[in-house]
Write a protein that holds these residues in place. Structure first.
Motif, PDB file in Angstrom:
ATOM      1  N   HIS A  24       0.813  -1.220   0.000  1.00 37.53           N
ATOM      2  CA  HIS A  24       0.000   0.000   0.000  1.00 37.53           C
ATOM      3  C   HIS A  24       0.847   1.271   0.000  1.00 37.53           C
ATOM      4  O   HIS A  24       0.307   2.359   0.215  1.00 37.53           O
ATOM      5  CB  HIS A  24      -0.940   0.007   1.208  1.00 37.53           C
ATOM      6  CG  HIS A  24      -1.894  -1.147   1.235  1.00 37.53           C
ATOM      7  ND1 HIS A  24      -3.065  -1.167   0.501  1.00 37.53           N
ATOM      8  CD2 HIS A  24      -1.823  -2.341   1.876  1.00 37.53           C
ATOM      9  CE1 HIS A  24      -3.694  -2.312   0.707  1.00 37.53           C
ATOM     10  NE2 HIS A  24      -2.962  -3.041   1.542  1.00 37.53           N
ATOM     11  N   GLY A  25       2.137   1.161  -0.213  1.00 43.97           N
ATOM     12  CA  GLY A  25       2.985   2.338  -0.266  1.00 43.97           C
ATOM     13  C   GLY A  25       3.238   2.945   1.106  1.00 43.97           C
ATOM     14  O   GLY A  25       3.133   2.272   2.132  1.00 43.97           O
ATOM     15  N   THR A  26       3.549   4.231   1.119  1.00 44.51           N
ATOM     16  CA  THR A  26       3.867   4.930   2.351  1.00 44.51           C
ATOM     17  C   THR A  26       2.640   5.673   2.856  1.00 44.51           C
ATOM     18  O   THR A  26       1.950   6.352   2.103  1.00 44.51           O
ATOM     19  CB  THR A  26       5.021   5.928   2.123  1.00 44.51           C
ATOM     20  OG1 THR A  26       6.121   5.234   1.525  1.00 44.51           O
ATOM     21  CG2 THR A  26       5.476   6.533   3.444  1.00 44.51           C
ATOM     22  N   ASN A  27       2.383   5.550   4.163  1.00 44.34           N
ATOM     23  CA  ASN A  27       1.196   6.174   4.735  1.00 44.34           C
ATOM     24  C   ASN A  27       1.357   6.214   6.246  1.00 44.34           C
ATOM     25  O   ASN A  27       2.347   5.714   6.792  1.00 44.34           O
ATOM     26  CB  ASN A  27      -0.067   5.393   4.360  1.00 44.34           C
ATOM     27  CG  ASN A  27      -1.288   6.282   4.235  1.00 44.34           C
ATOM     28  OD1 ASN A  27      -1.501   7.162   5.070  1.00 44.34           O
ATOM     29  ND2 ASN A  27      -2.082   6.050   3.198  1.00 44.34           N
ATOM     30  N   LYS A  28       0.385   6.833   6.915  1.00 41.06           N
ATOM     31  CA  LYS A  28       0.378   6.812   8.378  1.00 41.06           C
ATOM     32  C   LYS A  28       0.065   5.400   8.858  1.00 41.06           C
ATOM     33  O   LYS A  28      -0.713   4.673   8.235  1.00 41.06           O
ATOM     34  CB  LYS A  28      -0.662   7.793   8.914  1.00 41.06           C
ATOM     35  CG  LYS A  28      -0.360   9.252   8.597  1.00 41.06           C
ATOM     36  CD  LYS A  28      -1.419  10.165   9.191  1.00 41.06           C
ATOM     37  CE  LYS A  28      -1.111  11.626   8.887  1.00 41.06           C
ATOM     38  NZ  LYS A  28      -2.117  12.547   9.490  1.00 41.06           N
ATOM     39  N   ILE A  29       0.640   5.038   9.997  1.00 42.59           N
ATOM     40  CA  ILE A  29       0.511   3.659  10.449  1.00 42.59           C
ATOM     41  C   ILE A  29      -0.927   3.286  10.756  1.00 42.59           C
ATOM     42  O   ILE A  29      -1.317   2.126  10.608  1.00 42.59           O
ATOM     43  CB  ILE A  29       1.424   3.385  11.670  1.00 42.59           C
ATOM     44  CG1 ILE A  29       1.500   1.873  11.936  1.00 42.59           C
ATOM     45  CG2 ILE A  29       0.950   4.163  12.897  1.00 42.59           C
ATOM     46  CD1 ILE A  29       2.528   1.488  12.965  1.00 42.59           C
ATOM     47  N   ASN A  30      -1.758   4.255  11.164  1.00 43.34           N
ATOM     48  CA  ASN A  30      -3.138   3.879  11.470  1.00 43.34           C
ATOM     49  C   ASN A  30      -3.910   3.485  10.212  1.00 43.34           C
ATOM     50  O   ASN A  30      -4.973   2.872  10.300  1.00 43.34           O
ATOM     51  CB  ASN A  30      -3.861   4.979  12.248  1.00 43.34           C
ATOM     52  CG  ASN A  30      -3.956   6.292  11.511  1.00 43.34           C
ATOM     53  OD1 ASN A  30      -3.336   6.469  10.462  1.00 43.34           O
ATOM     54  ND2 ASN A  30      -4.707   7.225  12.052  1.00 43.34           N
ATOM     55  N   ALA A 190       6.897  16.299  10.942  1.00 40.21           N
ATOM     56  CA  ALA A 190       7.214  16.730   9.578  1.00 40.21           C
ATOM     57  C   ALA A 190       5.903  16.889   8.814  1.00 40.21           C
ATOM     58  O   ALA A 190       4.828  16.586   9.329  1.00 40.21           O
ATOM     59  CB  ALA A 190       8.125  15.713   8.893  1.00 40.21           C
ATOM     60  N   ARG A 191       6.017  17.385   7.585  1.00 42.00           N
ATOM     61  CA  ARG A 191       4.846  17.491   6.716  1.00 42.00           C
ATOM     62  C   ARG A 191       5.151  16.807   5.393  1.00 42.00           C
ATOM     63  O   ARG A 191       6.232  16.965   4.830  1.00 42.00           O
ATOM     64  CB  ARG A 191       4.450  18.952   6.485  1.00 42.00           C
ATOM     65  CG  ARG A 191       4.048  19.680   7.755  1.00 42.00           C
ATOM     66  CD  ARG A 191       3.306  20.968   7.445  1.00 42.00           C
ATOM     67  NE  ARG A 191       1.970  20.734   6.894  1.00 42.00           N
ATOM     68  CZ  ARG A 191       0.897  20.475   7.642  1.00 42.00           C
ATOM     69  NH1 ARG A 191       0.995  20.410   8.967  1.00 42.00           N
ATOM     70  NH2 ARG A 191      -0.284  20.303   7.061  1.00 42.00           N
ATOM     71  N   THR A 192       4.179  16.030   4.909  1.00 44.19           N
ATOM     72  CA  THR A 192       4.310  15.328   3.638  1.00 44.19           C
ATOM     73  C   THR A 192       3.005  15.487   2.867  1.00 44.19           C
ATOM     74  O   THR A 192       1.939  15.097   3.348  1.00 44.19           O
ATOM     75  CB  THR A 192       4.594  13.821   3.863  1.00 44.19           C
ATOM     76  OG1 THR A 192       5.844  13.678   4.545  1.00 44.19           O
ATOM     77  CG2 THR A 192       4.666  13.089   2.535  1.00 44.19           C
ATOM     78  N   GLY A 193       3.098  16.101   1.680  1.00 40.42           N
ATOM     79  CA  GLY A 193       1.898  16.295   0.878  1.00 40.42           C
ATOM     80  C   GLY A 193       0.826  17.096   1.594  1.00 40.42           C
ATOM     81  O   GLY A 193      -0.368  16.822   1.422  1.00 40.42           O
ATOM     82  N   GLY A 194       1.260  18.043   2.430  1.00 38.13           N
ATOM     83  CA  GLY A 194       0.306  18.862   3.163  1.00 38.13           C
ATOM     84  C   GLY A 194      -0.220  18.229   4.425  1.00 38.13           C
ATOM     85  O   GLY A 194      -1.017  18.849   5.146  1.00 38.13           O
ATOM     86  N   ARG A 195       0.210  17.018   4.724  1.00 37.18           N
ATOM     87  CA  ARG A 195      -0.262  16.321   5.925  1.00 37.18           C
ATOM     88  C   ARG A 195       0.805  16.333   7.002  1.00 37.18           C
ATOM     89  O   ARG A 195       2.000  16.162   6.712  1.00 37.18           O
ATOM     90  CB  ARG A 195      -0.640  14.877   5.596  1.00 37.18           C
ATOM     91  CG  ARG A 195      -1.866  14.750   4.714  1.00 37.18           C
ATOM     92  CD  ARG A 195      -2.332  13.304   4.647  1.00 37.18           C
ATOM     93  NE  ARG A 195      -1.396  12.453   3.928  1.00 37.18           N
ATOM     94  CZ  ARG A 195      -1.519  11.135   3.835  1.00 37.18           C
ATOM     95  NH1 ARG A 195      -2.520  10.518   4.444  1.00 37.18           N
ATOM     96  NH2 ARG A 195      -0.646  10.428   3.158  1.00 37.18           N
TER      97      ARG A 195
END
Length: 240
Positions: A24-30, A190-195
């Motif tokens: 699923h690529g990179t994302n928040k762990i939740n 940090a911020r990634t893609g506005g998140r």
């Protein structure tokens, strides 16, 4: 938890931790829970810590409130007066019933550390709950009430029987007094893609304490089908 039940340690992994989720690529762990349910979340935790986990447990808001009431409420210390969901917390020691305890562990606004301080509160509440539970275990009626409340409110993997829950409750009597290690997975904001995300260092060594979390299996998790509702309540995903 130590094999003899004398000590225990708790590690929180911030929900915004930015990780590689297999398939699923990179994302928040939740997001792992939403993508692959408990098996994928378990895999992520093991990958992050290098620690084999044994059992999985999850509780919803109503269940957490019932657990707090089942031990007669919990006692927690609050650093500064604040409020959440209509509940006022004063500086110092607060005695909280189940509903008040739920408001305590859900608060993140008006706390200096936001989500990270909320995780600390959840750890404090867990320790307070174990302490009260330990007091009840010397009373057979108290033990029955605790195990009954746990079996009704906590969904667990299919290898943990009611007898296993009872044995775990008995182990908690010693573990509550020895529950000294309450810490969080290190990282930086940090911020990634506005998140807003939390970037973690490279995988920690096996000495990082994260024990008795879950059972890796594809079997059904008993009671309440947690994979369906936990997507919206991942901040209350708990481990034992």
């Amino acid at each position: 938890m130590a094999a003899d039940g004398s000590t225990a340690a708790v590690t929180s992994i911030p929900r915004d931790s930015w990780v590689d989720i297999p398939g699923h690529g990179t994302n928040k762990i939740n997001a792992a829970y939403a993508f692959g349910g408990s098996p994928l979340l378990i895999q992520m935790v093991e990958n992050l810590t290098g620690v084999r986990v044994d059992h999985f447990g999850v509780i919803d808001f109503a269940g957490f409130q019932e657990m707090g009431d089942s031990v007669g409420g919990i006692d927690v210390r609050v650093a500064a007066a604040t409020s959440n969901a209509g509940v006022d917390f004063h500086e110092g020691l607060n005695h909280l019933d189940g509903a008040q305890a739920l408001a305590y562990v859900r608060q993140r606004y008006d706390l200096p550390g936001g989500d990270l301080d909320r995780a600390k509160r959840q750890q404090n509440a867990l320790k307070a709950l174990l302490t009260k539970a330990g007091d009840d275990l010397s009373d057979p009626v108290g033990l029955y009430d605790l195990v009954d409340a746990t079996s009704r409110t906590v969904s667990v993997d299919d290898t943990l029987t009611n007898g296993g829950l009872r044995d775990l409750a008995l182990e908690m009597k010693g573990a509550a007094a020895g529950l000294g290690d309450l810490h969080q997975r290190p990282g930086r904001g940090a911020r990634t893609g506005g998140r807003a995300v939390r970037r973690l260092p490279r995988r920690a060594g096996r000495g990082e304490a994260l024990v008795r979390l879950s059972q890796r299996n594809d079997g059904a998790v008993r009671r309440r089908a947690p994979d369906r509702w936990a997507v919206g309540h991942s901040e209350l995903t708990v481990s034992s």
